[in-house]
Design an enzyme around this catalytic site. Structure first.
Site, PDB file in Angstrom:
ATOM      1  N   GLY A 109      -3.093 -21.213  30.047  1.00 11.89           N
ATOM      2  CA  GLY A 109      -3.886 -22.117  30.874  1.00 11.89           C
ATOM      3  C   GLY A 109      -5.233 -21.553  31.283  1.00 11.89           C
ATOM      4  O   GLY A 109      -5.786 -21.941  32.319  1.00 11.89           O
TER       5      GLY A 109
ATOM      6  N   TYR B 143     -18.114  -8.246   3.684  1.00 11.07           N
ATOM      7  CA  TYR B 143     -16.851  -8.756   3.154  1.00 11.07           C
ATOM      8  C   TYR B 143     -17.111  -9.880   2.155  1.00 11.07           C
ATOM      9  O   TYR B 143     -16.591  -9.874   1.033  1.00 11.07           O
ATOM     10  CB  TYR B 143     -15.968  -9.235   4.300  1.00 11.07           C
ATOM     11  CG  TYR B 143     -14.706  -9.944   3.863  1.00 11.07           C
ATOM     12  CD1 TYR B 143     -13.650  -9.233   3.312  1.00 11.07           C
ATOM     13  CD2 TYR B 143     -14.564 -11.318   4.018  1.00 11.07           C
ATOM     14  CE1 TYR B 143     -12.480  -9.877   2.922  1.00 11.07           C
ATOM     15  CE2 TYR B 143     -13.404 -11.970   3.625  1.00 11.07           C
ATOM     16  CZ  TYR B 143     -12.372 -11.250   3.084  1.00 11.07           C
ATOM     17  OH  TYR B 143     -11.222 -11.891   2.693  1.00 11.07           O
TER      18      TYR B 143
ATOM     19  N   ALA C 298      -4.162  -8.914  -2.042  1.00 17.10           N
ATOM     20  CA  ALA C 298      -4.528  -7.674  -1.361  1.00 17.10           C
ATOM     21  C   ALA C 298      -6.049  -7.530  -1.308  1.00 17.10           C
ATOM     22  O   ALA C 298      -6.756  -7.877  -2.255  1.00 17.10           O
ATOM     23  CB  ALA C 298      -3.922  -6.480  -2.077  1.00 17.10           C
ATOM     24  N   ALA C 299      -6.536  -7.013  -0.203  1.00 16.69           N
ATOM     25  CA  ALA C 299      -7.984  -6.824  -0.031  1.00 16.69           C
ATOM     26  C   ALA C 299      -8.234  -5.989   1.211  1.00 16.69           C
ATOM     27  O   ALA C 299      -7.370  -5.868   2.086  1.00 16.69           O
ATOM     28  CB  ALA C 299      -8.694  -8.164   0.111  1.00 16.69           C
TER      29      ALA C 299
ATOM     30  N   ARG D  39       0.827  -1.200   0.000  1.00 15.08           N
ATOM     31  CA  ARG D  39       0.000   0.000   0.000  1.00 15.08           C
ATOM     32  C   ARG D  39       0.867   1.258   0.000  1.00 15.08           C
ATOM     33  O   ARG D  39       1.986   1.260   0.501  1.00 15.08           O
ATOM     34  CB  ARG D  39      -0.909   0.017   1.235  1.00 15.08           C
ATOM     35  CG  ARG D  39      -1.972  -1.071   1.231  1.00 15.08           C
ATOM     36  CD  ARG D  39      -2.769  -1.027   2.514  1.00 15.08           C
ATOM     37  NE  ARG D  39      -1.909  -1.271   3.672  1.00 15.08           N
ATOM     38  CZ  ARG D  39      -2.320  -1.228   4.935  1.00 15.08           C
ATOM     39  NH1 ARG D  39      -3.579  -0.910   5.195  1.00 15.08           N
ATOM     40  NH2 ARG D  39      -1.493  -1.463   5.919  1.00 15.08           N
TER      41      ARG D  39
ATOM     42  N   SER E 140     -12.694 -15.962  -0.656  1.00 17.54           N
ATOM     43  CA  SER E 140     -12.965 -16.370   0.724  1.00 17.54           C
ATOM     44  C   SER E 140     -14.140 -17.337   0.760  1.00 17.54           C
ATOM     45  O   SER E 140     -15.081 -17.216  -0.035  1.00 17.54           O
ATOM     46  CB  SER E 140     -13.290 -15.149   1.587  1.00 17.54           C
ATOM     47  OG  SER E 140     -13.802 -15.529   2.848  1.00 17.54           O
TER      48      SER E 140
END
Length: 332
Positions: free
Chosen positions: A193, A144, A74-75, A39, A118
């Protein structure tokens, strides 16, 4: 695609990101020349990186000269706080920006365009025994996922118009050394834990180790069958949240302190506290069917699930040791 005597040359967008950086590393090992992209607002002044934002007016031509293929990682990534009101922001980057890049790639004579989409294009969850397959039953509502779906449709149309060889890959959750976000948080909780009320969660979720995903991406740069198709990918080892916590504890060398609480109670508490989306990721199933990817491309995961989890845990522990050491030095 590789011309005789000339190394395959690819543009990797988002080459500083989690997936993009690994694409560059493994591509270089195969003798593939990579043009790097970051970018405009990115840090560092490395002149070897082509810097440009992913937008409808970006001029990609300087980075596309002599390029054989584009791997588009890229996104604008999914954010937990996003809502339907942010859809246009995703569209500007993930749809308009992607199609601008693809159009210019076609004009520059680039042969193939590998698009990292995706699994959210398919949806947020699956029913038992009904994993996602490439066909989409309905347009996704998540902003998205919707932007990725629209980018896919635009790319396939562009492929028909220009002859650009478009390949679409839809991964589920990607993990590996250096992973951040929810997976990193889970490892931190397990390593500390912290008791988690999830041992009664017997859902099934598909994951993909980053090297397995990148291996498929690099295969799709050359495989003739990959073109104009959508490919699902995973480790081919689905796992419940309860088992993932137990397996991660083994990989981290600690005891698993997960304890049982009926999922219906967890769902109710999550709904009342406004955390239904988080609960869905922990309690719901999301499986993908990679049988077509295996059969048609001859692809198999190159790193088994247990080994992948161990590599991820080792990197986390090394990172944690470095942070602890730095903290100790600052405290002196």
């Amino acid at each position: 695609m590789q011309r005789k005597g000339i190394t395959l040359k690819i543009l990797v967008t988002g080459s500083g990101g989690f997936v993009g950086s690994r694409v560059v590393t493994l591509a270089n090992r195969q003798g593939i020349e990579c043009i790097l992209h970051g970018r405009e607002s990115g840090y560092g002044g490395d002149s070897a990186i082509f810097r440009a934002n992913l937008g409808a007016a970006t001029n990609w031509m300087p980075a596309l000269a002599g390029v054989d293929a584009v791997v588009h990682c890229a996104a604008r990534v999914h954010q937990m706080q996003d809502s339907e009101n942010t859809l246009h922001r995703y569209q500007k980057t993930n749809v308009d920006g992607t199609l601008q890049l693809a159009r210019q790639a076609a004009l520059a004579g680039v042969k193939r365009f590998v698009f990292l989409s995706s699994v959210k294009v398919n949806g947020e969850s699956t029913l038992p025994g009904r994993p996602f397959q490439p066909p989409v039953s309905r347009i996704p509502q998540d902003p998205y996922g919707r932007s990725k779906y629209e980018a896919e449709q635009g790319l396939l149309q562009l492929a028909q118009e220009t002859g650009l060889e478009v390949v679409i890959i839809r991964p589920p959750l990607v993990y590996g050394p250096g992973v951040k976000a929810n997976f990193h948080t889970m490892m931190r909780w397990v390593s500390q834990g912290i008791p988690l009320p999830l041992s009664s969660v017997h859902n099934q979720r598909s994951l993909v180790f980053i090297d397995n995903l990148v291996d498929l991406i690099l295969l799709c740069l050359r495989h003739p069958v990959a073109v104009k198709n959508v490919w699902l990918v995973s480790d081919d080892h689905d796992v419940s949240t309860a088992d993932l916590l137990a397996d991660m504890a083994v990989a981290l060398g600690v005891s698993c302190r997960s304890w049982p609480l009926p999922p219906v109670i967890l769902q109710t508490v999550a709904r009342l506290s406004g955390k239904s989306a988080v609960a869905e990721r922990l309690l719901g199933s999301l499986q993908v069917d990679i049988s077509a990817t295996r059969r048609l491309l001859g692809w198999r995961p190159v790193v088994p699930y247990d080994q992948a989890l161990a590599m991820t845990a080792q990197a986390f522990l090394a990172e944690k040791a470095g942070i602890d050491t730095a903290s100790d030095k600052e405290g002196k």
